[in-house]
Design an enzyme around this catalytic site. Structure first.
Site, PDB file in Angstrom:
ATOM      1  N   HIS A  36       0.796  -1.233   0.000  1.00  0.00           N
ATOM      2  CA  HIS A  36       0.000   0.000   0.000  1.00  0.00           C
ATOM      3  C   HIS A  36       0.827   1.282   0.000  1.00  0.00           C
ATOM      4  CE1 HIS A  36       0.933   0.128   4.281  1.00  0.00           C
ATOM      5  NE2 HIS A  36       0.663   1.411   4.198  1.00  0.00           N
TER       6      HIS A  36
HETATM    7  C1  UD1 Z   1      -2.080   6.138   5.313  1.00  0.00           C
HETATM    8  C2  UD1 Z   1      -0.736   6.617   5.880  1.00  0.00           C
HETATM    9  C3  UD1 Z   1       0.281   5.479   5.843  1.00  0.00           C
HETATM   10  C4  UD1 Z   1      -0.265   4.245   6.522  1.00  0.00           C
HETATM   11  C5  UD1 Z   1      -1.590   3.864   5.841  1.00  0.00           C
HETATM   12  C6  UD1 Z   1      -2.221   2.606   6.388  1.00  0.00           C
HETATM   13  C7  UD1 Z   1      -0.364   9.019   5.481  1.00  0.00           C
HETATM   14  C8  UD1 Z   1       0.433  10.009   4.764  1.00  0.00           C
HETATM   15  N1  UD1 Z   1      -0.181   7.727   5.125  1.00  0.00           N
HETATM   16  O1  UD1 Z   1      -1.895   5.856   3.921  1.00  0.00           O
HETATM   17  O2  UD1 Z   1       1.460   5.884   6.500  1.00  0.00           O
HETATM   18  O3  UD1 Z   1       0.651   3.172   6.416  1.00  0.00           O
HETATM   19  O4  UD1 Z   1      -2.496   4.970   5.999  1.00  0.00           O
HETATM   20  O5  UD1 Z   1      -3.255   2.198   5.541  1.00  0.00           O
HETATM   21  O6  UD1 Z   1      -1.125   9.374   6.360  1.00  0.00           O
HETATM   22  N2  UD1 Z   1      -9.162   4.917   1.001  1.00  0.00           N
HETATM   23  C9  UD1 Z   1     -10.400   4.337   0.938  1.00  0.00           C
HETATM   24  N3  UD1 Z   1     -11.008   4.040   2.126  1.00  0.00           N
HETATM   25  C10 UD1 Z   1     -10.459   4.294   3.329  1.00  0.00           C
HETATM   26  C11 UD1 Z   1      -9.194   4.916   3.358  1.00  0.00           C
HETATM   27  C12 UD1 Z   1      -8.556   5.203   2.201  1.00  0.00           C
HETATM   28  O7  UD1 Z   1     -10.942   4.071  -0.112  1.00  0.00           O
HETATM   29  O8  UD1 Z   1     -11.070   3.994   4.368  1.00  0.00           O
HETATM   30  C13 UD1 Z   1      -8.463   5.219  -0.274  1.00  0.00           C
HETATM   31  C14 UD1 Z   1      -8.914   6.545  -0.865  1.00  0.00           C
HETATM   32  O9  UD1 Z   1      -8.846   6.424  -2.240  1.00  0.00           O
HETATM   33  C15 UD1 Z   1      -7.816   7.493  -0.382  1.00  0.00           C
HETATM   34  C16 UD1 Z   1      -6.610   6.617  -0.424  1.00  0.00           C
HETATM   35  O10 UD1 Z   1      -7.088   5.323  -0.049  1.00  0.00           O
HETATM   36  O11 UD1 Z   1      -7.719   8.625  -1.183  1.00  0.00           O
HETATM   37  C17 UD1 Z   1      -5.496   7.043   0.467  1.00  0.00           C
HETATM   38  O12 UD1 Z   1      -5.878   7.029   1.830  1.00  0.00           O
HETATM   39  P1  UD1 Z   1      -5.053   7.878   2.918  1.00  0.00           P
HETATM   40  O13 UD1 Z   1      -5.625   7.678   4.241  1.00  0.00           O
HETATM   41  O14 UD1 Z   1      -4.868   9.271   2.465  1.00  0.00           O
HETATM   42  O15 UD1 Z   1      -3.638   7.217   2.908  1.00  0.00           O
HETATM   43  P2  UD1 Z   1      -3.166   5.707   2.962  1.00  0.00           P
HETATM   44  O16 UD1 Z   1      -2.685   5.381   1.615  1.00  0.00           O
HETATM   45  O17 UD1 Z   1      -4.153   4.752   3.574  1.00  0.00           O
END
Ligand code: UD1
Length: 359
Positions: free
Chosen positions: A204
């Site tokens: 991820h």
């Molecule tokens: C975040 C953390 C990362 C951690 C990870 C665990 C930051 C910068 N990064 O990354 O360090 O290891 O969480 O998962 O904070 N999305 C969904 N549903 C959700 C959450 C996310 O669909 O419940 C998708 C969305 O498209 C979103 C993307 O994932 O735009 C990114 O989510 P985000 O929380 O911004 O960052 P992670 O990649 O999960």
């Protein structure tokens, strides 16, 4: 002592669970704020349910967005909460956008900040997490380090006087839940109970998912490992989207099985029974070591250097052939957890003591 924990992303819920118990045992009045960074049931609620964490008192429901927009909304939301409540200490976890937003909002209002999992460094400033870690450590008042390496990094940055070695709260969580995970039916559900070896894979990290070349390398590596043993791949929603953006599909005869994201107990059970773990997650690299399962990390560097030094983990980068050769070397190798590295599983208690001493 009134403490406010700020969490928002999946790995933070596992860190919050033992602290929520330890804070209550130490007589700390504990409020939980969820920023809403992760919002899918499978990325958030399931952890509160399974790990028996009290429901968040406040949810900012910030959701997804660019780094700037997401962090800014959290900063504004946390500030409002701090202005309206009497809080003696803000506790932030790890290295996500929720961590830096919480720490920054609090320090500007002169509320002491305790940072759980302080001092981690990858020395790769292209990672958003690295920026979050450095900035959070430098504005926090109490730095709670999971490893001696983390203590050394903090000392090198002039932060030794604020630092405490506590060991890793994720070890507390693994030890507490290991028996409970036996009740997970995940092996039956996947049809692999008592069926010999398989590998568990997760991907991820932005550095892997946001580069088509790296993502192809990593997924190609899983396919190659799949030719040897079945690979189970619970997929993060963002990774699923990035895979579809580059139109990657595993070959029809590949033995890589895509599954939905798992809850904590299912993941723990699937990890504990695996022959090999392939990941770019920091948390899973450590869980592999705690569970004594060999690991291949699909990154160029790791913050958890102890896992490499102990021979439990190997860095393969994002090159398919390297992932395959590292997997070959690691399958069947023996791993033994050494408590010198991440402590004895009582990190939450030691952290609660540090927070109480802030009074
Ligand atoms: C975040 C953390 C990362 C951690 C990870 C665990 C930051 C910068 N990064 O990354 O360090 O290891 O969480 O998962 O904070 N999305 C969904 N549903 C959700 C959450 C996310 O669909 O419940 C998708 C969305 O498209 C979103 C993307 O994932 O735009 C990114 O989510 P985000 O929380 O911004 O960052 P992670 O990649 O999960």
């Amino acid at each position: 002592m009134r403490a406010l924990s700020i969490v928002g992303a999946r790995p933070q819920f596992m860190k919050l669970a033992p602290l929520s118990r330890a804070f209550s045992a130490a007589g700390i009045t504990h409020t939980i704020l969820h920023t809403g960074q992760h919002y899918d049931h499978s990325m958030s609620d399931v952890f509160f349910d399974e790990l028996k964490i009290p429901r968040p008192d406040i949810n900012l429901a910030v959701g997804s967005g660019s780094h700037g927009a997401q962090t800014a909304q959290m900063l504004e939301g946390v500030e409002k909460v701090l202005l309206s409540q009497n809080i003696d200490c803000v506790v932030v976890y790890g290295d996500t956008n929720s961590t830096i937003a919480g720490a920054l909002a609090a320090v500007k209002l002169h509320t002491p900040v305790a940072h759980v999992e302080a001092g981690l460094r990858s020395f790769n400033r292209a990672m958003p997490e690295e920026i979050n870690r450095i900035a959070t450590d430098h504005v926090s008042d109490v730095l709670l380090a999971p490893t001696h390496t983390a203590m050394k990094h903090l000392s090198n940055e002039g932060l030794a006087s604020r630092s405490h070695f506590t060991g890793d709260v994720m070890l507390d969580t693994v030890l507490f839940n290991r028996k409970l995970a036996d009740s997970s039916r995940i092996l039956d559900k996947l049809g692999i109970a008592g069926q010999g070896g398989y590998a568990l894979a997760t991907v991820h990290r932005a550095e892997n998912t946001d580069s088509a070349e790296r993502l192809k390398g990593v997924l190609g590596g899983l396919e190659k490992v799949g030719a040897r043993i079945p690979v189970f791949f619970p997929i993060h929603p963002r990774t699923r989207k990035c895979m579809s953006d580059i139109q990657f599909e595993f070959g029809a005869d590949s033995n890589v099985n895509l599954i939905d994201p798992l809850g904590y107990l299912d993941l723990l059970e699937l990890a504990a029974s695996a022959q090999l773990i392939l990941t770019d997650s920091g948390g899973l690299q450590k869980e592999a070591y705690f569970l004594e399962v060999p690991c291949v990390t699909m990154r160029d560097e790791t913050e958890w250097t102890e896992t490499i030094e102990s021979g439990a983990n190997k860095l393969a980068g994002a090159i398919a052939e390297k992932i395959e050769s590292c997997a070959d070397e690691m399958i069947g190798s023996k791993v033994a957890y050494d408590p010198v590295h991440f402590g004895a599983g009582n990190a939450a208690e030691l952290i609660a003591e540090c927070v109480v001493n802030l009074q």
